[in-house]
Design a protein around this motif. Sequence first.
Motif, short mmCIF file in Angstrom:
data_model
loop_
_atom_site.label_atom_id
_atom_site.label_comp_id
_atom_site.label_asym_id
_atom_site.label_seq_id
_atom_site.Cartn_x
_atom_site.Cartn_y
_atom_site.Cartn_z
N TYR A 1 10.63 5.15 2.38
CA TYR A 1 10.70 6.60 2.44
C TYR A 1 10.18 7.21 1.14
O TYR A 1 9.40 8.16 1.16
CB TYR A 1 12.14 7.05 2.71
N ASP A 2 10.59 6.65 0.01
CA ASP A 2 10.14 7.13 -1.29
C ASP A 2 8.62 7.03 -1.44
O ASP A 2 7.99 7.85 -2.11
CB ASP A 2 10.81 6.37 -2.43
N LYS A 3 8.03 6.03 -0.80
CA LYS A 3 6.58 5.82 -0.83
C LYS A 3 5.86 6.64 0.24
O LYS A 3 4.65 6.51 0.42
CB LYS A 3 6.25 4.33 -0.64
N GLU A 4 6.63 7.45 0.96
CA GLU A 4 6.12 8.32 2.03
C GLU A 4 5.48 7.55 3.18
O GLU A 4 4.51 7.98 3.79
CB GLU A 4 5.16 9.38 1.46
N LEU A 5 6.06 6.39 3.49
CA LEU A 5 5.61 5.60 4.63
C LEU A 5 6.45 5.87 5.86
O LEU A 5 6.01 5.60 6.98
CB LEU A 5 5.64 4.10 4.29
N THR A 6 7.67 6.40 5.66
CA THR A 6 8.55 6.75 6.76
C THR A 6 9.07 8.17 6.57
O THR A 6 9.00 8.72 5.47
CB THR A 6 9.74 5.78 6.88
N THR A 7 9.62 8.72 7.65
CA THR A 7 10.06 10.12 7.61
C THR A 7 11.51 10.30 7.18
O THR A 7 11.92 11.42 6.89
CB THR A 7 9.88 10.78 8.98
N GLN A 8 12.28 9.23 7.16
CA GLN A 8 13.70 9.31 6.79
C GLN A 8 14.06 8.16 5.86
O GLN A 8 13.50 7.06 5.97
CB GLN A 8 14.58 9.23 8.05
N PRO A 9 15.05 8.36 4.99
CA PRO A 9 15.44 7.29 4.08
C PRO A 9 16.10 6.10 4.78
O PRO A 9 16.20 5.02 4.21
CB PRO A 9 16.43 7.95 3.11
N ASP A 10 16.52 6.30 6.04
CA ASP A 10 17.12 5.19 6.79
C ASP A 10 16.21 4.74 7.93
O ASP A 10 16.66 4.19 8.93
CB ASP A 10 18.50 5.58 7.32
N GLY A 11 14.93 4.96 7.78
CA GLY A 11 13.96 4.54 8.78
C GLY A 11 13.17 5.70 9.32
O GLY A 11 12.21 6.15 8.72
N GLY A 12 13.59 6.21 10.47
CA GLY A 12 12.87 7.32 11.08
C GLY A 12 11.56 6.84 11.69
O GLY A 12 11.46 5.72 12.19
N TYR A 13 10.57 7.72 11.62
CA TYR A 13 9.26 7.42 12.18
C TYR A 13 8.29 7.06 11.06
O TYR A 13 8.51 7.40 9.90
CB TYR A 13 8.72 8.63 12.95
N LEU A 14 7.21 6.40 11.43
CA LEU A 14 6.17 6.09 10.46
C LEU A 14 5.31 7.33 10.23
O LEU A 14 4.98 8.05 11.17
CB LEU A 14 5.27 4.96 10.98
#
Length: 81
Positions: free
Chosen positions: A44-57
Amino acid sequence: MSYTPELVAELEILALYNLSNTREGLKIHHTASPEAVAAAQRLYDKELTTQPDGGYLTSLGLDAAGHAQSLLTILNVAEAA
């Protein structure tokens, strides 16, 4: 550059995504291993996902997951040969 345990954990999370359905996300629960929870936060910090616990790519995450999954396929085929 070498694969650190942190990078491997991130690759493992990226490998879980279903690339056939971009509307399908992941939820890394707080009961998951500390390594998986931390890896999800780093993605998430690297902006690869939409949420800190996963989410969408994100679109960058989709590219990263595609490369990660391709690498696993190549290495697994080479191992089986």
